[in-house]
Motif scaffolding. Structure first.
Motif, mmCIF file in Angstrom:
data_model
loop_
_atom_site.group_PDB
_atom_site.id
_atom_site.type_symbol
_atom_site.label_atom_id
_atom_site.label_comp_id
_atom_site.label_asym_id
_atom_site.label_seq_id
_atom_site.Cartn_x
_atom_site.Cartn_y
_atom_site.Cartn_z
ATOM 1 N N VAL A 26 18.617 20.595 -12.749
ATOM 2 C CA VAL A 26 17.583 20.303 -11.756
ATOM 3 C C VAL A 26 16.458 19.472 -12.361
ATOM 4 C CG1 VAL A 26 18.023 22.354 -10.374
ATOM 5 C CG2 VAL A 26 16.394 22.471 -12.265
ATOM 6 N N ALA A 27 16.347 19.457 -13.722
ATOM 7 C CA ALA A 27 15.281 18.702 -14.387
ATOM 8 C C ALA A 27 15.500 17.196 -14.294
ATOM 9 C CB ALA A 27 15.181 19.118 -15.853
ATOM 10 N N GLU A 28 16.751 16.763 -14.177
ATOM 11 C CA GLU A 28 17.039 15.331 -14.203
ATOM 12 C C GLU A 28 16.398 14.561 -13.052
ATOM 13 O OE1 GLU A 28 21.178 14.635 -14.686
ATOM 14 O OE2 GLU A 28 21.307 15.737 -16.578
ATOM 15 N N ALA A 52 2.550 17.588 -10.353
ATOM 16 C CA ALA A 52 3.075 18.908 -9.994
ATOM 17 C C ALA A 52 4.516 18.776 -9.545
ATOM 18 C CB ALA A 52 2.235 19.555 -8.894
ATOM 19 N N VAL A 53 5.289 19.773 -9.883
ATOM 20 C CA VAL A 53 6.695 19.820 -9.499
ATOM 21 C C VAL A 53 6.958 21.160 -8.822
ATOM 22 C CG1 VAL A 53 9.086 19.743 -10.307
ATOM 23 C CG2 VAL A 53 7.328 18.386 -11.475
ATOM 24 N N THR A 54 7.570 21.137 -7.664
ATOM 25 C CA THR A 54 7.906 22.394 -7.002
ATOM 26 C C THR A 54 9.269 22.875 -7.464
ATOM 27 O OG1 THR A 54 8.991 21.388 -5.088
ATOM 28 C CG2 THR A 54 6.613 21.730 -4.942
ATOM 29 N N CYS A 55 9.409 24.193 -7.561
ATOM 30 C CA CYS A 55 10.662 24.801 -7.998
ATOM 31 C C CYS A 55 11.063 25.902 -7.028
ATOM 32 C CB CYS A 55 10.514 25.385 -9.408
ATOM 33 S SG CYS A 55 10.005 24.170 -10.650
ATOM 34 N N HIS A 56 12.357 26.019 -6.801
ATOM 35 C CA HIS A 56 12.853 27.054 -5.895
ATOM 36 C C HIS A 56 12.663 28.455 -6.463
ATOM 37 C CE1 HIS A 56 14.322 24.251 -3.083
ATOM 38 N NE2 HIS A 56 15.445 23.906 -3.689
ATOM 39 N N ASN A 57 12.774 28.616 -7.793
ATOM 40 C CA ASN A 57 12.731 29.943 -8.396
ATOM 41 C C ASN A 57 12.295 29.854 -9.852
ATOM 42 O OD1 ASN A 57 15.160 29.141 -9.864
ATOM 43 N ND2 ASN A 57 16.258 29.555 -7.946
ATOM 44 N N ARG A 58 12.158 31.029 -10.504
ATOM 45 C CA ARG A 58 11.704 31.073 -11.899
ATOM 46 C C ARG A 58 12.683 30.370 -12.834
ATOM 47 N NH1 ARG A 58 7.500 34.944 -12.681
ATOM 48 N NH2 ARG A 58 6.501 35.153 -10.638
ATOM 49 N N GLU A 59 13.974 30.490 -12.552
ATOM 50 C CA GLU A 59 14.964 29.857 -13.401
ATOM 51 C C GLU A 59 14.795 28.340 -13.408
ATOM 52 O OE1 GLU A 59 15.625 32.154 -11.117
ATOM 53 O OE2 GLU A 59 16.071 33.843 -12.460
ATOM 54 N N GLN A 60 14.593 27.765 -12.221
ATOM 55 C CA GLN A 60 14.356 26.327 -12.148
ATOM 56 C C GLN A 60 13.075 25.953 -12.884
ATOM 57 O OE1 GLN A 60 14.351 24.619 -8.243
ATOM 58 N NE2 GLN A 60 16.585 24.750 -8.028
ATOM 59 N N GLY A 69 8.378 19.325 -21.424
ATOM 60 C CA GLY A 69 7.666 19.520 -22.684
ATOM 61 C C GLY A 69 6.227 19.941 -22.479
ATOM 62 N N THR A 70 5.297 19.286 -23.194
ATOM 63 C CA THR A 70 3.883 19.700 -23.171
ATOM 64 C C THR A 70 3.032 18.780 -22.312
ATOM 65 O OG1 THR A 70 3.481 18.402 -25.174
ATOM 66 C CG2 THR A 70 4.056 20.725 -25.458
ATOM 67 N N GLY A 71 3.637 18.003 -21.453
ATOM 68 C CA GLY A 71 2.879 17.105 -20.594
ATOM 69 C C GLY A 71 2.005 17.847 -19.608
ATOM 70 N N ARG A 72 1.059 17.120 -19.005
ATOM 71 C CA ARG A 72 0.135 17.731 -18.045
ATOM 72 C C ARG A 72 0.831 17.904 -16.699
ATOM 73 N NH1 ARG A 72 -5.003 13.837 -18.834
ATOM 74 N NH2 ARG A 72 -3.410 12.359 -18.168
ATOM 75 N N VAL A 73 1.462 19.037 -16.562
ATOM 76 C CA VAL A 73 2.259 19.290 -15.371
ATOM 77 C C VAL A 73 2.002 20.693 -14.849
ATOM 78 C CG1 VAL A 73 4.599 19.449 -14.425
ATOM 79 C CG2 VAL A 73 4.068 17.717 -16.147
ATOM 80 N N THR A 74 1.914 20.825 -13.538
ATOM 81 C CA THR A 74 1.821 22.129 -12.901
ATOM 82 C C THR A 74 3.125 22.397 -12.165
ATOM 83 O OG1 THR A 74 -0.577 21.912 -12.574
ATOM 84 C CG2 THR A 74 0.560 23.541 -11.219
ATOM 85 N N LEU A 75 3.740 23.522 -12.467
ATOM 86 C CA LEU A 75 4.952 23.933 -11.773
ATOM 87 C C LEU A 75 4.558 24.898 -10.667
ATOM 88 C CD1 LEU A 75 7.277 24.584 -14.854
ATOM 89 C CD2 LEU A 75 6.933 22.447 -13.579
ATOM 90 N N VAL A 76 5.017 24.639 -9.469
ATOM 91 C CA VAL A 76 4.594 25.410 -8.305
ATOM 92 C C VAL A 76 5.796 26.005 -7.592
ATOM 93 C CG1 VAL A 76 3.188 25.389 -6.205
ATOM 94 C CG2 VAL A 76 2.736 23.727 -8.022
#
Length: 331
Positions: A26-28, A52-60, A69-76
């Motif tokens: 799913v990261a690709e 920001a990147v939305t994810c369906h679940n914790r695994e994603q 990596g360590t980029g400035r990203v918020t996972l939601v």
């Protein structure tokens, strides 16, 4: 999606849709989407302040977080992003219970949320009730009318019926034609809509009744589907004009509010007991945000967001997480 953080409801500066390749991480598609939006921002001489990147679940979230990596990203969490945007547009109240019914390509995902506490009360996923299933049904219907086509073409016809009442399908080999109406599509999807309504009722029986239903995902563009579901549920059905982009628009609100030094997450809360619900048995054949201008980027990882603009070039003015630049492109 690339847009101003205070204007997520307006047409975006740019957008792209990256289908997820079969058996790919799913990261690709997330990496490709982020690269393209940074390239689009650079060409516009705009500065991105949050991603920001939305994810369906914790695994994603774990897979995407590790890839970025360590980029400035918020996972939601996707339901949280959807809820945030629908509140921003005042389509949902600040209190009460709402059912988020997401009709994406791979199926139906239902999340029942307490709007006051942002708490998940229940959740379920039905693989057969979504766009892919509807496309297959339409293919079979056209086959019976002597027009042989593939599911990609069937999807185009189905999406066209969101704005037109009638479309004409043509067989590329024989030039045979068939007329498809919204009523025809409604009949084909009748069982799937009934199953979706039944699922909402089952969740209500095990938790508490919803005050409203928010219909999301590309299939929600179908007017007949929205009307029929509202009738079956006897509840107000809320739907954005671009339901497939609600998740991305909600995510960028978090990118604006939560500038991240590294990977940060915004998780929706699981309150009490989340009710696991087995999906009804439905075969595929039956249905499926500094600068003068602040910019946020929201990208959905499951292939909700369509490819334009080609591959992005490394930016000069924007900070792009090193891991994102170094990551190899998807095949």
């Amino acid at each position: 999606m690339l847009t101003h953080s205070d204007q997520p409801h307006l047409p975006p500066l740019d957008r792209c849709h990256i289908p997820r390749p079969a058996r790919a991480s799913v990261a690709e598609p997330a990496l490709i989407a982020i690269r393209r939006m940074y390239g689009a921002a650079d060409r516009r001489d705009e500065y991105i302040t949050g991603t920001a990147v939305t994810c369906h679940n914790r695994e994603q979230a774990e897979v995407v977080g590790e890839a970025l990596g360590t980029g400035r990203v918020t996972l939601v969490d996707e339901p949280l992003a959807q809820l945030r945007y629908l509140r921003f547009t005042e389509k949902l109240p600040a209190t009460g219970v709402v059912s988020l019914v997401d009709l994406g390509s791979s199926g139906l995902t239902l999340t029942q949320i307490d709007c006051r506490t942002d708490t998940v009360l229940a959740g379920a996923h039905c693989p057969g009730l979504g766009g892919d299933g509807y496309n297959e049904l339409l293919c079979e219907w056209l086959d019976s009318a002597g027009v042989y086509t593939d599911e990609t073409a069937a999807r185009r016809y189905r999406e066209a019926l969101s704005s037109a009442r009638v479309v004409t399908a043509a067989d590329p080999d024989t030039a045979e034609r068939a007329v498809i109406t919204r009523s025809d599509l409604a009949e084909l999807c009748a069982d799937a809509v009934q199953s979706a309504a039944s699922l909402v009722h089952r969740v209500a029986e095990q938790t508490e009744a919803a005050d409203a239903v928010a219909l999301l995902g590309g299939c929600a563009r179908n007017p007949a589907l929205r009307t029929r579901l509202s009738e079956l549920l006897d509840l107000p059905v809320v739907c954005d004009s671009e339901p497939e982009y609600v998740s991305a628009r909600g995510a960028l609100l978090f990118a604006a509010e939560r500038p991240a030094a590294g990977i940060r997450t915004a998780h929706i809360r699981a309150g009490g007991q989340v009710v696991p619900l087995a999906p009804p048995v439905v075969g595929r054949r039956k249905v499926y945000a500094a600068a003068a201008v602040t910019i946020g980027l929201g990208a959905t990882v499951a292939g909700l967001l369509t490819a334009q603009n080609g591959a992005a070039q490394p930016t000069r003015n924007n900070y792009v997480p090193t891991d994102i630049l170094d990551a190899p492109p998807a095949p």
